[in-house]
Motif scaffolding. Structure first.
Motif, PDB file in Angstrom:
ATOM      1  N   ASP A  99       0.861  -1.182   0.000  1.00 44.61           N
ATOM      2  CA  ASP A  99       0.000   0.000   0.000  1.00 44.61           C
ATOM      3  C   ASP A  99       0.898   1.233   0.000  1.00 44.61           C
ATOM      4  O   ASP A  99       2.105   1.134   0.213  1.00 44.61           O
ATOM      5  N   ASP A 176      -6.956  -3.661 -12.899  1.00 42.61           N
ATOM      6  CA  ASP A 176      -7.423  -3.182 -11.600  1.00 42.61           C
ATOM      7  C   ASP A 176      -7.736  -4.346 -10.668  1.00 42.61           C
ATOM      8  O   ASP A 176      -7.458  -4.291  -9.462  1.00 42.61           O
ATOM      9  N   GLU A 177      -8.328  -5.413 -11.211  1.00 42.79           N
ATOM     10  CA  GLU A 177      -8.635  -6.589 -10.396  1.00 42.79           C
ATOM     11  C   GLU A 177      -7.365  -7.230  -9.865  1.00 42.79           C
ATOM     12  O   GLU A 177      -7.281  -7.611  -8.692  1.00 42.79           O
ATOM     13  N   SER A 180      -5.717  -4.915  -7.204  1.00 40.23           N
ATOM     14  CA  SER A 180      -6.448  -4.919  -5.941  1.00 40.23           C
ATOM     15  C   SER A 180      -6.255  -6.219  -5.176  1.00 40.23           C
ATOM     16  O   SER A 180      -6.052  -6.218  -3.961  1.00 40.23           O
ATOM     17  N   GLU A 181      -6.273  -7.352  -5.883  1.00 37.88           N
ATOM     18  CA  GLU A 181      -6.166  -8.652  -5.223  1.00 37.88           C
ATOM     19  C   GLU A 181      -4.744  -8.951  -4.758  1.00 37.88           C
ATOM     20  O   GLU A 181      -4.535  -9.419  -3.635  1.00 37.88           O
ATOM     21  N   TYR A 185      -4.284  -2.919  -2.887  1.00 38.49           N
ATOM     22  CA  TYR A 185      -4.121  -1.473  -2.984  1.00 38.49           C
ATOM     23  C   TYR A 185      -5.235  -0.872  -3.821  1.00 38.49           C
ATOM     24  O   TYR A 185      -5.447  -1.294  -4.946  1.00 38.49           O
ATOM     25  N   GLY A 186      -5.965   0.081  -3.267  1.00 42.04           N
ATOM     26  CA  GLY A 186      -7.098   0.667  -3.952  1.00 42.04           C
ATOM     27  C   GLY A 186      -6.736   1.766  -4.909  1.00 42.04           C
ATOM     28  O   GLY A 186      -7.509   2.700  -5.110  1.00 42.04           O
TER      29      GLY A 186
END
Length: 227
Positions: A99, A176-177, A180-181, A185-186
Motif C-alpha cells: 500500500d 485493476d482486479e 487490488s487482489e 491497494y485501492g
C-alpha cells in the motif's frame, strides 16, 4: 488482529507518537526505527507483522529497505511519502509494497489501512491451496511453483499473480482486479505495475515447453489459457 506488531520506520518522532497512540487503541503493538539501516535490521531480527516505511529515511532509503526485505520476506509493507507523483507510487509497488500513503495523512486513516492490509495478508497465508495442471503446479501456502516438475524461482508477487490467473482459466482479468487482489491497494490510476510484473513473470516461463500461457487482451487485461 489484536497483538499484531507493527514496525514504524520514520525519522519524525511525531509520526511514531501519533500513529502509536491509535495502534494501541486497536490493541496493536509497535516498535520504532528512525533510519533505514536500523529498520532493515529490526525487520530481520524481530519479524514484525507489518512494516510502515517512510520513503526518505536517513542512512538508507525506504525503497531500498523494501527491496532488501522482499528478498527474504513477504511481510506486508506500507510506504509513506511526502511525494504524490504517480511514478513514485509505481516504483513503490514494483518493489513489493502492499500500500502507499501520501503525507500529510490522518493517523486514523493510516491505522485503518494497516488493518486492511493485515486482513488481506492473513487471508493469503491461510490459503493452503494448490493448483495443478499437467505441467504446472502452484502452491500458494509455500510460495512454490513447479514447471514440468522443476522448481522455478518467482517472487512472491509473481506467484500471487500466476496463482490468481491460473485459478481463473479462460477468464479475462483486468489490471485493476489484479492490482487490488495481489497488492491489496485501492489505487485506480496507472496500472503499469501489473504489466511490469507479468513481463518479468513471462521471462521465467519456458514458453516452448508448456501447454499453457498468459495471454494479453489488448486494452483489457490478461487471461490464463491452456492449449
Amino acid at each position: 488482529m489484536s497483538n499484531s506488531l507493527i514496525l514504524i520506520c520514520d525519522d519524525e518522532t511525531s509520526v511514531h507518537d501519533t500513529i502509536g497512540e491509535y495502534l494501541k487503541l486497536e490493541r496493536m503493538d509497535y516498535i520504532s526505527s528512525y533510519d533505514g539501516l536500523d529498520a532493515l535490521d529490526k525487520a530481520k531480527t524481530i519479524q514484525p507483522d507489518l512494516i510502515l516505511m517512510d520513503v526518505t529515511m536517513p542512512k538508507m532509503f525506504g525503497t531500498d529497505v523494501c527491496r532488501e526485505v522482499r528478498k527474504y520476506s513477504e511481510v506486508p509493507i506500507i510506504m509513506l511519502t511526502a511525494k504524490s507523483e504517480t511514478i513514485d507510487k509505481i516504483i513503490g509497488l514494483e518493489l513489493g509494497a502492499d500500500d502507499y500513503i501520501t503525507k500529510p495523512f490522518s493517523p486514523r486513516e493510516v491505522v485503518t489501512r494497516i488493518k486492511t492490509v493485515l486482513r488481506r495478508s492473513n487471508s493469503f497465508s491461510r490459503m493452503n491451496n494448490r493448483i495443478k495442471y499437467r505441467d504446472l503446479e502452484i502452491s500458494i501456502d509455500t510460495y512454490e511453483v513447479y514447471i514440468r516438475g522443476k522448481l522455478v524461482k518467482f517472487t512472491p508477487k509473481e506467484i500471487k499473480i500466476l496463482y490468481m490467473l491460473a485459478s481463473n482459466p479462460g477468464i479475462i482479468l483486468n489490471r485493476d482486479e489484479i492490482l487490488s487482489e495481489v497488492w491489496g491497494y485501492g489505487y485506480l490510476g496507472d496500472t503499469r505495475v501489473v504489466d511490469t510484473q507479468i513481463k518479468r513473470l513471462r521471462k521465467k516461463i519456458p514458453q516452448d515447453e508448456v501447454n499453457w500461457k498468459i495471454r494479453s487482451i489488448y486494452g483489457v487485461g490478461y487471461k490464463f489459457e491452456i492449449s
